[in-house]
Design a protein around this motif. Structure first.
Motif, PDB file in Angstrom:
ATOM      1  N   MET A   1       0.835  -1.321   0.018  1.00 39.76           N
ATOM      2  CA  MET A   1      -0.059   0.014  -0.125  1.00 39.76           C
ATOM      3  C   MET A   1       0.843   1.232   0.040  1.00 39.76           C
ATOM      4  O   MET A   1       1.857   1.468   0.587  1.00 39.76           O
ATOM      5  N   LEU A  30      -7.320   6.789   1.050  1.00 37.80           N
ATOM      6  CA  LEU A  30      -7.816   5.414   1.265  1.00 37.80           C
ATOM      7  C   LEU A  30      -9.386   5.961   1.291  1.00 37.80           C
ATOM      8  O   LEU A  30     -10.163   6.163   2.178  1.00 37.80           O
ATOM      9  N   GLU A  34     -12.775   0.723   0.948  1.00 36.14           N
ATOM     10  CA  GLU A  34     -11.441   0.035   0.602  1.00 36.14           C
ATOM     11  C   GLU A  34     -11.126  -0.999   1.980  1.00 36.14           C
ATOM     12  O   GLU A  34     -11.243  -0.587   3.299  1.00 36.14           O
ATOM     13  N   ARG A  35     -10.623  -2.039   1.532  1.00 36.32           N
ATOM     14  CA  ARG A  35     -10.031  -3.316   2.545  1.00 36.32           C
ATOM     15  C   ARG A  35      -8.666  -2.951   2.958  1.00 36.32           C
ATOM     16  O   ARG A  35      -7.760  -2.915   2.185  1.00 36.32           O
ATOM     17  N   PHE A  75     -12.157  -2.491   7.033  1.00 30.62           N
ATOM     18  CA  PHE A  75     -12.693  -1.704   5.983  1.00 30.62           C
ATOM     19  C   PHE A  75     -12.647   0.075   6.376  1.00 30.62           C
ATOM     20  O   PHE A  75     -12.698   0.120   7.504  1.00 30.62           O
ATOM     21  N   ARG A  87     -13.772  12.669  -3.409  1.00 31.09           N
ATOM     22  CA  ARG A  87     -12.638  12.259  -4.237  1.00 31.09           C
ATOM     23  C   ARG A  87     -12.369  13.565  -5.306  1.00 31.09           C
ATOM     24  O   ARG A  87     -13.430  13.713  -6.139  1.00 31.09           O
TER      25      ARG A  87
END
Ligand SMILES: Cc1ncc(COP(=O)(O)O)c(C=O)c1O
Length: 470
Positions: A1, A30, A34-35, A75, A87
């Motif tokens: 990541m 993130l 998102e996991r 998550f 975003r």
């Protein structure tokens, strides 16, 4: 990541991981849904212990950023309300390239924890809302405040008079209405001061640890902000950068450590400022609530050279929603600060300002401060006596305000995370430093927000958590 984490931070790995993840969630790197990697995988990636990653995940879960689903992993939920951002990747309008500021989560955005030792929140249950509502309502009547015309940028004249009188009685500050520029809280005063005094690139000094919003507004306006250490007597004047144009300080009740600046140090700071063209911003944000001997005189009262800009606020002595503060301008800055206020937001809210003038003049503020001050003194004493009994803690002496700090060698990030999981919110002292090598580890306990009936239970719980991480 792809996470940028500064793992050489002095405040422990848990805090470093926690902050990096929180920042990544807040700025959308993130996104919700998102996991996250398994704790073991991320720990290996980052070269830290798995426990540090697990503790950071747990704290973020307790704060509502993450959710764990049994068998499926952890998550991202998103940032709590005010820090959530759209975003921005597809949005053609972006801030200028050097704009690096994100909104910080405010105290109102988080669900109230059961044991609430967060700082900066006065007890609204003690505030005389009925009296306040009566005054505001009266000032909203037709003809009360010339509602059809524009108001004075330096503030409602009656409020400027009332503040000058109030400061004379409550703080021994000699001033007149002409000096008072009313603002939307202390933060607005810092903004106006920086606008008229500091050019982009100028060096300014702030206390370290210190009050992040003051540091942020100075940085946002282009100043080069230098953190300067605080010792037992207050800001270490000998370590101020020689080129500093402005020094921000909290001498009555250092934020967040809680000590008062010694008289010798006050004199030293004033001499330092006099020897060069430097201004001192004195932030006197919560010292109306004092628990022992009279406080030392404000810097403003000791200043014979006109170097001190005294900033006050009603956010703690009343409630933050009054959103009113002020700065006492020196004669050479009065016009500039008034113009800056006019450029910034015009003049604030006349009805609130007029109501506030009456709140002061009718003695309601003095009465509230006396009553709330007694309640806070009791809470302060109970917290200090509980902290004094905990091994490995060194309580920082303080005699005013709404919070108290204790130094430790424990892993504060791990304790704060464990506390959050148990429904207890306490502040990590390292959140108030920007990474200085002299950073001290500790906890800060606010006592405005805590339910007095749960205070002792909360301290017992904290003692148990601390013992587990000692
Ligand atoms: C050090 C310090 N200064 C000022 C304030 C008050 O700021 P404002 O008047 O902008 O609400 C606070 C509130 O938490 C504070 O901690």
């Amino acid at each position: 990541m792809d996470l940028i984490i500064r793992l050489d931070e002095a405040d422990g790995k848990t805090s470093a991981v926690y902050r990096a993840l929180r920042a990544a969630i807040a700025d959308g790197r993130l996104p919700a849904g998102e996991r996250l990697p398994a704790t073991r995988a991320l720990a290996t990636d980052l070269g830290v212990a798995r426990g540090s990653v697990a503790a950071a995940y747990e704290r973020l879960t307790a704060e509502g950023y993450l959710a764990a689903r049994v068998g499926a992993g952890t998550f991202v939920v998103g940032a709590p309300r005010t820090t959530a951002r759209r975003r921005a990747t597809a949005d053609p309008l972006r801030p200028r390239a050097d704009w690096t500021f994100e909104p910080l989560a405010t105290s109102g955005a988080m669900r109230k924890p059961r044991y609430d030792f967060r700082t900066g929140i006065p007890d609204a249950g003690l505030f005389p809302f009925d009296a306040w509502r009566r005054l505001v309502t009266a000032e909203l009547r037709w003809r009360a405040n010339n509602p059809g015309t524009y108001g004075e940028p330096a503030g409602h004249p009656a409020l400027r008079e009332a503040i000058a009188r109030y400061l004379g009685v409550s703080r021994g500050v000699r001033t007149t209405a002409d000096d008072v520029v009313v603002t939307n809280g202390a933060q607005h005063a810092f903004d106006l001061i920086a606008r008229v005094l500091v050019r982009p690139g100028d060096v300014v000094a702030v206390e370290e640890p210190g009050y992040p919003p003051a540091r942020r507004i100075l940085a946002a306006l282009g100043a080069k902000v230098t953190g300067v250490r605080v010792d037992d007597e207050g800001l270490v004047v000998t370590e101020l950068p020689a080129a500093a144009r402005l020094v921000y300080t909290t001498p009555s009740h250092q934020f967040p450590l809680g000590r008062a600046m010694s008289l010798a140090r006050r004199r030293e700071l004033l001499d330092w400022a006099r020897a060069r063209p430097a201004a001192i911003v004195e932030d006197d944000y919560d010292s109306e609530f004092r628990f022992s001997a009279r406080p030392l005189e404000p810097l403003h009262s000791l200043d014979a050279a006109g170097r001190v800009l005294y900033v006050g606020t009603f956010s703690k002595s009343m409630i933050p929603a009054v959103r009113t503060g002020f700065v006492l301008a020196t004669p050479g800055l009065r016009e500039a600060l008034t113009a800056a206020r006019q450029l910034s937001d015009g003049y604030g809210q006349p009805a609130v300002q007029a109501a506030l003038a009456r709140f002061l003049d009718e003695g309601l503020l003095a009465r509230h401060v006396r009553k709330a001050g007694k309640a806070y003194a009791t809470r302060h004493a109970r917290i200090v006596s509980a902290l004094d009994r905990m091994p490995g803690l060194d309580v920082v002496p303080s005699a005013a305000g709404l919070h108290v700090a204790a130094l430790t060698s424990a892993d504060t990030g791990a304790v704060v995370s464990a506390a959050a999981r148990a429904g207890l919110a306490v502040e990590d002292l390292s959140d108030y430093s920007e990474g200085s090598p002299t950073r001290q580890a500790g906890f800060v306990f606010g006592f405005g927000a805590v339910d007095p009936a749960l205070l002792d239970e909360g301290m017992t719980l904290f003692a148990a958590l601390l013992a587990r991480h000692a």
